[in-house]
Design an enzyme around this catalytic site. Sequence first.
Site, PDB file in Angstrom:
ATOM      1  CG  HIS A  71     -19.646 -39.922  -8.004  1.00  0.00           C
ATOM      2  ND1 HIS A  71     -18.858 -40.395  -6.983  1.00  0.00           N
ATOM      3  CD2 HIS A  71     -19.532 -40.830  -9.005  1.00  0.00           C
ATOM      4  CE1 HIS A  71     -18.290 -41.523  -7.356  1.00  0.00           C
ATOM      5  NE2 HIS A  71     -18.694 -41.817  -8.568  1.00  0.00           N
ATOM      6  CB  CYS A  80     -18.572 -40.073  -2.417  1.00  0.00           C
ATOM      7  SG  CYS A  80     -18.537 -39.174  -3.949  1.00  0.00           S
ATOM      8  CB  VAL A 138     -20.089 -32.220  -7.320  1.00  0.00           C
ATOM      9  CG1 VAL A 138     -19.499 -33.203  -8.322  1.00  0.00           C
ATOM     10  CG2 VAL A 138     -21.238 -31.431  -7.936  1.00  0.00           C
ATOM     11  CB  CYS A 139     -18.671 -36.973  -4.223  1.00  0.00           C
ATOM     12  SG  CYS A 139     -17.336 -37.960  -3.535  1.00  0.00           S
ATOM     13  CG  LEU A 140     -14.985 -34.388  -9.830  1.00  0.00           C
ATOM     14  CD1 LEU A 140     -14.907 -35.801 -10.412  1.00  0.00           C
ATOM     15  CD2 LEU A 140     -15.536 -33.420 -10.873  1.00  0.00           C
TER      16      LEU A 140
END
Length: 162
Positions: free
Chosen positions: A91, A162, A98-100
Amino acid sequence: MTSSSAHLRKALSKIASNRLQKELVEWQVNPPAGFKHKVTDNLQRWIIEVNGAPGTLFANETYQLQVDFPEHYPLEAPQVIFVPPAPLHPHIYSNGHVCLDILYDSWSPAMTVNSICISILSMLSSSTAKQRPADNDRYVKNCRNGSSPKETRWWFHDDKVC
């Protein structure tokens, strides 16, 4: 000027400034385990040291997060990136993005820097492989010229990719 630094041009609102000062005091009294705020005179940009949790793939590894607060924080989410070199994680892109979901679509003004850090540490700790997202090269190439991760239309379709 890059677009990622462009949003720093506007000074923090009074609400944002008061909120961040309160969070900073709370951080100094009760910092989240595994994190250290690098003290600077810039309330709008925090540099935070992240230590991988014991017993995880990232144990004994240290990374840095750069947290840039927008003018209307906490109504708007901060921009959070890993300062390269970013951890190898499904991620986290090699440019530090950041893929959050809590940093984008699921942001709530009730969240704090502390809760962001705990979420990032949880994300790191739950990883079962040290690898980049499958689309890392394409994504990073499209992010040239310093584009912000907040300009990305993230697609959160499951808890694995993601």
